[in-house]
Enzyme design. Structure first.
Site, mmCIF file in Angstrom:
data_model
loop_
_atom_site.group_PDB
_atom_site.id
_atom_site.type_symbol
_atom_site.label_atom_id
_atom_site.label_comp_id
_atom_site.label_asym_id
_atom_site.label_seq_id
_atom_site.Cartn_x
_atom_site.Cartn_y
_atom_site.Cartn_z
ATOM 1 N N SER A 1 -10.896 6.468 2.662
ATOM 2 C CA SER A 1 -10.004 5.666 3.475
ATOM 3 C C SER A 1 -8.556 6.110 3.521
ATOM 4 C CB SER A 1 -10.098 4.210 3.048
ATOM 5 O OG SER A 1 -11.309 3.682 3.517
ATOM 6 N N THR B 1 -7.598 -0.899 1.678
ATOM 7 C CA THR B 1 -8.522 0.224 1.608
ATOM 8 C C THR B 1 -8.480 0.770 0.181
ATOM 9 O OG1 THR B 1 -9.210 2.251 2.725
ATOM 10 C CG2 THR B 1 -6.834 1.921 2.466
ATOM 11 N N TYR B 2 -8.864 2.026 -0.027
ATOM 12 C CA TYR B 2 -8.795 2.634 -1.355
ATOM 13 C C TYR B 2 -8.259 4.053 -1.225
ATOM 14 C CZ TYR B 2 -13.197 4.814 0.033
ATOM 15 O OH TYR B 2 -14.169 5.516 0.707
ATOM 16 N N LYS C 1 4.427 1.123 -5.517
ATOM 17 C CA LYS C 1 4.423 1.306 -4.066
ATOM 18 C C LYS C 1 4.977 2.667 -3.698
ATOM 19 C CE LYS C 1 8.798 -0.737 -2.509
ATOM 20 N NZ LYS C 1 9.401 -1.632 -1.515
ATOM 21 N N GLY D 1 -11.522 7.080 8.366
ATOM 22 C CA GLY D 1 -12.575 6.112 8.621
ATOM 23 C C GLY D 1 -12.076 4.973 9.496
ATOM 24 N N ALA D 2 -12.623 3.785 9.262
ATOM 25 C CA ALA D 2 -12.265 2.617 10.083
ATOM 26 C C ALA D 2 -10.767 2.335 10.058
ATOM 27 C CB ALA D 2 -13.038 1.395 9.599
ATOM 28 N N ALA D 3 -10.116 2.586 8.927
ATOM 29 C CA ALA D 3 -8.678 2.337 8.814
ATOM 30 C C ALA D 3 -7.863 3.209 9.763
ATOM 31 C CB ALA D 3 -8.216 2.552 7.375
#
Length: 129
Positions: A25, A57-58, A9, A73-75
């Protein structure tokens, strides 16, 4: 039987860019990925500490030494500039692998400088009321 465990993390890293029209993303400074053992195109779960949003996401690469965290993007609808994020990867481990598993935990200050790298989280103590 395999179970899913935290692998790595990036803890309390700050959003530096939000790009609605960019392909990909989540762009992360290559140095942060190396420190955590994360990989380009790896799936991540992102937890937005600032607003409570959670999404998957990635990863894509951001310039080395840039301290970039760009949600794209969408994120991009899930974050704002300077939001505090926790970005996590997970591993599927067998019972034998669990005994030896140690996640890589990378900690940041408010300027996206790495302040510490650990392999465990201290046991949480109950607060007295």
């Amino acid at each position: 039987m395999k179970q899913i465990f935290l692998n790595a993390k990036l803890h309390r890293v700050n959003v530096t860019q939000v790009e609605l029209d960019y392909e990909g993303s989540c762009a992360v400074d290559i140095n942060f990925l190396k420190a955590a053992g994360m990989q380009e195109y790896e799936k991540v779960d992102i937890y937005n500490v600032t607003n409570g949003e959670r999404f998957s996401t990635y990863l894509i690469l951001a310039e080395e030494n840039s301290k970039t965290i760009s949600v794209n993007g969408a994120a991009a609808h899930k974050v704002s500039l300077n939001d505090i994020l926790i970005i996590c990867t997970y591993s599927s481990l067998s019972e034998e692998e669990v005994a030896m598993h140690k996640p890589t935990l990378v900690y940041f200050d408010k300027n996206n400088n790495i302040t510490d790298i650990k392999n465990s989280i201290p046991e949480q103590k109950l607060r007295s009321v």
